[in-house]
Design a protein around this motif. Structure first.
Motif, PDB file in Angstrom:
ATOM      1  N   VAL A  58       0.666  -1.187  -0.035  1.00  0.00           N
ATOM      2  CA  VAL A  58      -0.227   0.060  -0.033  1.00  0.00           C
ATOM      3  C   VAL A  58       0.952   1.214   0.144  1.00  0.00           C
ATOM      4  O   VAL A  58       1.630   1.330   0.881  1.00  0.00           O
ATOM      5  CB  VAL A  58      -0.895   0.074   1.358  1.00  0.00           C
ATOM      6  CG1 VAL A  58      -1.705   1.333   1.298  1.00  0.00           C
ATOM      7  CG2 VAL A  58      -1.791  -1.237   1.319  1.00  0.00           C
ATOM      8  N   GLU A  59       0.499   2.079  -0.947  1.00  0.00           N
ATOM      9  CA  GLU A  59       1.558   3.483  -1.086  1.00  0.00           C
ATOM     10  C   GLU A  59       0.550   4.382  -0.608  1.00  0.00           C
ATOM     11  O   GLU A  59      -0.475   4.732  -1.114  1.00  0.00           O
ATOM     12  CB  GLU A  59       1.830   3.589  -2.554  1.00  0.00           C
ATOM     13  CG  GLU A  59       2.285   5.055  -2.843  1.00  0.00           C
ATOM     14  CD  GLU A  59       3.493   5.587  -2.115  1.00  0.00           C
ATOM     15  OE1 GLU A  59       3.298   6.014  -1.030  1.00  0.00           O
ATOM     16  OE2 GLU A  59       4.552   5.026  -2.522  1.00  0.00           O
ATOM     17  N   ALA A  60       1.003   5.159   0.380  1.00  0.00           N
ATOM     18  CA  ALA A  60       0.128   5.963   1.404  1.00  0.00           C
ATOM     19  C   ALA A  60       0.181   7.423   0.555  1.00  0.00           C
ATOM     20  O   ALA A  60      -0.621   8.471   1.009  1.00  0.00           O
ATOM     21  CB  ALA A  60       0.427   6.079   2.738  1.00  0.00           C
ATOM     22  N   HIS A  61       1.024   7.629  -0.306  1.00  0.00           N
ATOM     23  CA  HIS A  61       1.247   9.236  -0.816  1.00  0.00           C
ATOM     24  C   HIS A  61       1.758   9.160  -2.286  1.00  0.00           C
ATOM     25  O   HIS A  61       3.067   8.748  -2.381  1.00  0.00           O
ATOM     26  CB  HIS A  61       1.925   9.822   0.130  1.00  0.00           C
ATOM     27  CG  HIS A  61       2.205  11.244  -0.340  1.00  0.00           C
ATOM     28  ND1 HIS A  61       1.899  12.366   0.457  1.00  0.00           N
ATOM     29  CD2 HIS A  61       2.693  11.842  -1.619  1.00  0.00           C
ATOM     30  CE1 HIS A  61       2.230  13.469  -0.102  1.00  0.00           C
ATOM     31  NE2 HIS A  61       2.723  13.157  -1.282  1.00  0.00           N
ATOM     32  N   GLY A  62       1.117   9.252  -3.331  1.00  0.00           N
ATOM     33  CA  GLY A  62       1.547   8.970  -4.669  1.00  0.00           C
ATOM     34  C   GLY A  62       0.682  10.020  -5.612  1.00  0.00           C
ATOM     35  O   GLY A  62      -0.223  10.512  -5.127  1.00  0.00           O
ATOM     36  N   HIS A  63       1.167  10.182  -6.848  1.00  0.00           N
ATOM     37  CA  HIS A  63       0.498  10.818  -7.742  1.00  0.00           C
ATOM     38  C   HIS A  63       0.453  10.186  -9.212  1.00  0.00           C
ATOM     39  O   HIS A  63       0.299  10.893 -10.191  1.00  0.00           O
ATOM     40  CB  HIS A  63       1.446  12.259  -8.038  1.00  0.00           C
ATOM     41  CG  HIS A  63       1.695  12.975  -6.787  1.00  0.00           C
ATOM     42  ND1 HIS A  63       0.579  13.612  -5.945  1.00  0.00           N
ATOM     43  CD2 HIS A  63       2.784  12.980  -6.041  1.00  0.00           C
ATOM     44  CE1 HIS A  63       1.184  14.268  -4.865  1.00  0.00           C
ATOM     45  NE2 HIS A  63       2.576  13.813  -4.844  1.00  0.00           N
ATOM     46  N   MET A  64       0.241   8.733  -9.258  1.00  0.00           N
ATOM     47  CA  MET A  64       0.016   8.082 -10.536  1.00  0.00           C
ATOM     48  C   MET A  64      -1.066   8.554 -10.960  1.00  0.00           C
ATOM     49  O   MET A  64      -2.398   8.856 -10.245  1.00  0.00           O
ATOM     50  CB  MET A  64      -0.415   6.823  -9.945  1.00  0.00           C
ATOM     51  CG  MET A  64       0.967   5.977  -9.355  1.00  0.00           C
ATOM     52  SD  MET A  64       1.588   6.346  -7.777  1.00  0.00           S
ATOM     53  CE  MET A  64      -0.033   5.866  -6.754  1.00  0.00           C
ATOM     54  N   GLY A  65      -0.996   8.701 -12.159  1.00  0.00           N
ATOM     55  CA  GLY A  65      -2.284   9.228 -12.902  1.00  0.00           C
ATOM     56  C   GLY A  65      -2.617  10.703 -13.040  1.00  0.00           C
ATOM     57  O   GLY A  65      -3.235  11.108 -13.888  1.00  0.00           O
ATOM     58  N   VAL A  66      -2.252  11.435 -12.024  1.00  0.00           N
ATOM     59  CA  VAL A  66      -2.389  12.986 -11.914  1.00  0.00           C
ATOM     60  C   VAL A  66      -1.211  13.515 -12.434  1.00  0.00           C
ATOM     61  O   VAL A  66      -1.149  14.488 -12.832  1.00  0.00           O
ATOM     62  CB  VAL A  66      -3.012  13.514 -10.698  1.00  0.00           C
ATOM     63  CG1 VAL A  66      -4.197  12.854 -10.447  1.00  0.00           C
ATOM     64  CG2 VAL A  66      -1.807  13.158  -9.495  1.00  0.00           C
ATOM     65  N   HIS A  67       0.096  12.853 -12.285  1.00  0.00           N
ATOM     66  CA  HIS A  67       1.308  13.418 -12.602  1.00  0.00           C
ATOM     67  C   HIS A  67       1.835  12.215 -13.627  1.00  0.00           C
ATOM     68  O   HIS A  67       2.607  11.566 -13.220  1.00  0.00           O
ATOM     69  CB  HIS A  67       2.339  13.522 -11.409  1.00  0.00           C
ATOM     70  CG  HIS A  67       3.681  14.472 -11.773  1.00  0.00           C
ATOM     71  ND1 HIS A  67       4.447  14.924 -10.890  1.00  0.00           N
ATOM     72  CD2 HIS A  67       3.896  14.452 -13.077  1.00  0.00           C
ATOM     73  CE1 HIS A  67       5.531  15.308 -11.508  1.00  0.00           C
ATOM     74  NE2 HIS A  67       5.433  15.141 -13.031  1.00  0.00           N
ATOM     75  N   GLU A  68       1.417  12.233 -14.769  1.00  0.00           N
ATOM     76  CA  GLU A  68       1.849  11.220 -15.737  1.00  0.00           C
ATOM     77  C   GLU A  68       3.238  11.289 -16.185  1.00  0.00           C
ATOM     78  O   GLU A  68       3.764  12.429 -16.457  1.00  0.00           O
ATOM     79  CB  GLU A  68       0.750  11.229 -17.053  1.00  0.00           C
ATOM     80  CG  GLU A  68      -0.487  11.140 -16.538  1.00  0.00           C
ATOM     81  CD  GLU A  68      -1.261  11.125 -17.746  1.00  0.00           C
ATOM     82  OE1 GLU A  68      -1.185  10.365 -19.014  1.00  0.00           O
ATOM     83  OE2 GLU A  68      -2.408  11.870 -17.683  1.00  0.00           O
ATOM     84  N   GLU A  69       4.007  10.227 -16.249  1.00  0.00           N
ATOM     85  CA  GLU A  69       5.287  10.144 -16.653  1.00  0.00           C
ATOM     86  C   GLU A  69       5.650  10.277 -18.281  1.00  0.00           C
ATOM     87  O   GLU A  69       4.609   9.474 -18.863  1.00  0.00           O
ATOM     88  CB  GLU A  69       5.930   8.915 -16.148  1.00  0.00           C
ATOM     89  CG  GLU A  69       6.168   8.688 -14.703  1.00  0.00           C
ATOM     90  CD  GLU A  69       6.824   7.782 -14.322  1.00  0.00           C
ATOM     91  OE1 GLU A  69       8.124   7.566 -14.184  1.00  0.00           O
ATOM     92  OE2 GLU A  69       6.153   6.565 -13.942  1.00  0.00           O
ATOM     93  N   GLY A  70       6.497  11.024 -18.698  1.00  0.00           N
ATOM     94  CA  GLY A  70       6.501  11.191 -20.257  1.00  0.00           C
ATOM     95  C   GLY A  70       5.712  11.889 -21.001  1.00  0.00           C
ATOM     96  O   GLY A  70       5.803  11.692 -22.029  1.00  0.00           O
ATOM     97  N   GLU A  71       4.707  12.574 -20.221  1.00  0.00           N
ATOM     98  CA  GLU A  71       3.797  13.120 -21.027  1.00  0.00           C
ATOM     99  C   GLU A  71       3.844  14.765 -20.964  1.00  0.00           C
ATOM    100  O   GLU A  71       3.123  15.630 -21.568  1.00  0.00           O
ATOM    101  CB  GLU A  71       2.555  13.077 -20.484  1.00  0.00           C
ATOM    102  CG  GLU A  71       2.196  11.475 -20.245  1.00  0.00           C
ATOM    103  CD  GLU A  71       1.946  11.128 -21.920  1.00  0.00           C
ATOM    104  OE1 GLU A  71       1.601  11.804 -22.896  1.00  0.00           O
ATOM    105  OE2 GLU A  71       1.954   9.755 -22.236  1.00  0.00           O
ATOM    106  N   GLY A  72       4.692  15.410 -20.122  1.00  0.00           N
ATOM    107  CA  GLY A  72       5.033  16.742 -19.915  1.00  0.00           C
ATOM    108  C   GLY A  72       3.995  17.534 -19.493  1.00  0.00           C
ATOM    109  O   GLY A  72       3.108  16.945 -18.800  1.00  0.00           O
ATOM    110  N   TRP A  73       3.511  18.434 -20.153  1.00  0.00           N
ATOM    111  CA  TRP A  73       2.575  19.515 -19.948  1.00  0.00           C
ATOM    112  C   TRP A  73       1.098  18.800 -19.966  1.00  0.00           C
ATOM    113  O   TRP A  73       0.290  19.098 -18.986  1.00  0.00           O
ATOM    114  CB  TRP A  73       2.552  20.929 -20.738  1.00  0.00           C
ATOM    115  CG  TRP A  73       1.113  21.731 -20.479  1.00  0.00           C
ATOM    116  CD1 TRP A  73       1.029  22.615 -19.471  1.00  0.00           C
ATOM    117  CD2 TRP A  73       0.045  21.536 -21.078  1.00  0.00           C
ATOM    118  NE1 TRP A  73      -0.011  23.333 -19.568  1.00  0.00           N
ATOM    119  CE2 TRP A  73      -0.748  22.759 -20.500  1.00  0.00           C
ATOM    120  CE3 TRP A  73      -0.529  20.749 -22.200  1.00  0.00           C
ATOM    121  CZ2 TRP A  73      -1.981  22.985 -20.999  1.00  0.00           C
ATOM    122  CZ3 TRP A  73      -1.629  21.260 -22.646  1.00  0.00           C
ATOM    123  CH2 TRP A  73      -2.386  22.206 -22.266  1.00  0.00           C
TER     124      TRP A  73
END
Length: 403
Positions: A58-73
């Motif tokens: 369980v990751e208690a603090h992440g930004h998957m999906g809202v801060h996408e990798e390799g997508e820039g702005w």
């Protein structure tokens, strides 16, 4: 989904390990764990002999999906930095399940994460707990909101200082938060009066959320690194009476006794970063062990994508090397973050009634040479390590026969 994982070294986390154990999952839920589990006809049997079997991390603090990798702005939806008080914002509305981070999570044995808005605002918005596999965030949803994200310290004062408006200092950041809760107190009183008088009342989505925090329905997830900022977080929580969880807590070891005395959990990390700003100068892999020995309830975070989410367990391994208790280390990425996030009725351990999120490891996960071999989310196998190619295969949720 129905599956029986048999013959492995089962580590429930909240109980003693079981040699040659079985984990039975039916209709997506764990129904039995032990050595004498009867497997019903028609249930798929997976032989885990020679492997370790654990709950999904369980990751208690992440930004998957809202801060996408390799997508820039185009893929950056972490911070709505146009309003210092973003309590009405929801991470739920910005998550792209096709983000690469979700695939990485599965390869590292992570099956659940709390996705948060960023730390650019004094009040960033509502957080959400999701599974790491699914076509839409609605299918992945476990609970929303899990907490409300807030930030103290360098980030918000830099963001709004650059805009030459409040807050541009630490006192300004605290003032924005205090003003917001004061307005929420007044709003609650007016709402209650209108209800008592049976009169109409104009709702405010921002203040409605803050009232729920004041009423202790939703915890306050406080980004803070320096000890003085952590002390401000404690001061504000005492003033308004909400449920506080400290996130990052880089200098929490300096006031660990105060955190333990007040029963404030700490989600510490990320631990693999450079000291890229002043408030990270005390970042150390020794700090989790210091907090734990002081009696602070502790979870460890990658803050993905700051640190790739599949390195979550490696942070724990190196924290053990630097003093975190080996016997309780796995709790920092299983039972503890589940409990801190209010998700322990769904995830975090292997016991009947919880979701069938199970990971088969090649060996002890705290050995950096071990790898996740097979990952099950609610009993469905969604990740398999392919020995022939040397990489993991993720079942693509967008091309599944749902009939």
């Amino acid at each position: 989904m129905n599956v029986a994982i048999t013959g492995g070294y089962v580590v429930p986390v909240d109980g003693d390990p079981i040699e040659g154990g079985t984990v039975l999952v039916q209709d997506g839920k764990i129904v039995a764990v032990g050595t004498d589990v009867e497997v019903p006809d028609g249930v798929e049997v997976v032989d885990a002999a020679g492997s370790w079997v654990l709950p999904g991390f369980v990751e208690a603090h992440g930004h998957m999906g809202v801060h996408e990798e390799g997508e820039g702005w185009a893929g950056q939806d972490t911070n709505e930095m146009t309003d210092p008080n973003g309590a009405r914002m929801r991470a739920l509305d910005a998550i792209n399940p096709d983000d690469l981070g979700f695939r990485d999570a599965l390869s590292g044995g992570v099956t659940t994460a709390v996705v948060k808005p960023g730390s650019g605002n004094p009040i960033g918005g509502r957080t959400v707990a999701v599974k790491m596999w699914g076509r839409t965030v609605d299918e992945m949803l476990i609970r929303e909101p899990v907490s409300v994200k807030s930030a103290l310290g360098e980030n918000p004062k830099r963001v709004y200082g650059d805009q030459t408006k409040i807050p541009s200092t630490r006192q300004g950041v605290a003032a924005v938060i205090r003003d917001a809760f004061t307005r929420a107190q007044d709003y609650r009183a007016k709402r209650e009066h209108a209800a008592a008088e049976n009169k109409p009342f104009d709702r405010d989505n921002t203040l409605e959320v803050l009232v729920r925090v004041l009423d202790r329905e939703i915890p306050w997830s406080q980004h803070c690194h320096r000890a003085d900022d952590i002390a401000t977080a404690l001061r504000l929580a005492d003033e308004f009476g909400y449920r506080l969880v400290v996130h990052h807590g880089t200098e929490g070891h300096k006031i660990a006794d105060l955190l333990a005395e007040k029963g404030i959990p700490v989600v510490i990390g990320p631990l693999f970063t450079t000291r890229s700003k002043v408030e990270l100068r005390e970042r150390s892999l020794r700090n989790p062990g210091i907090l734990e020995r002081a009696g602070v309830e502790l979870a460890i975070t990658t803050d993905h994508p700051v640190i790739p989410i599949h390195f979550l367990v490696h942070q724990v391994t190196l924290a053990v090397k630097e003093g975190l208790e080996r016997s309780t280390a796995l709790r920092t990425i299983t039972t503890n973050p589940a409990r801190i996030s209010g998700l322990d009725d769904r995830v975090g351990s292997l016991k009947p009634g919880l979701d069938g999120d199970v990971v088969i490891w090649s060996g002890d996960p705290l050995d950096v040479l071990s790898r996740a071999l097979r990952v099950f989310v609610q009993g469905r196998e969604v990740y398999t390590f392919n020995h022939a190619t040397g990489v993991g295969d993720v079942v693509d949720p967008f091309y599944q026969d749902t009939v």
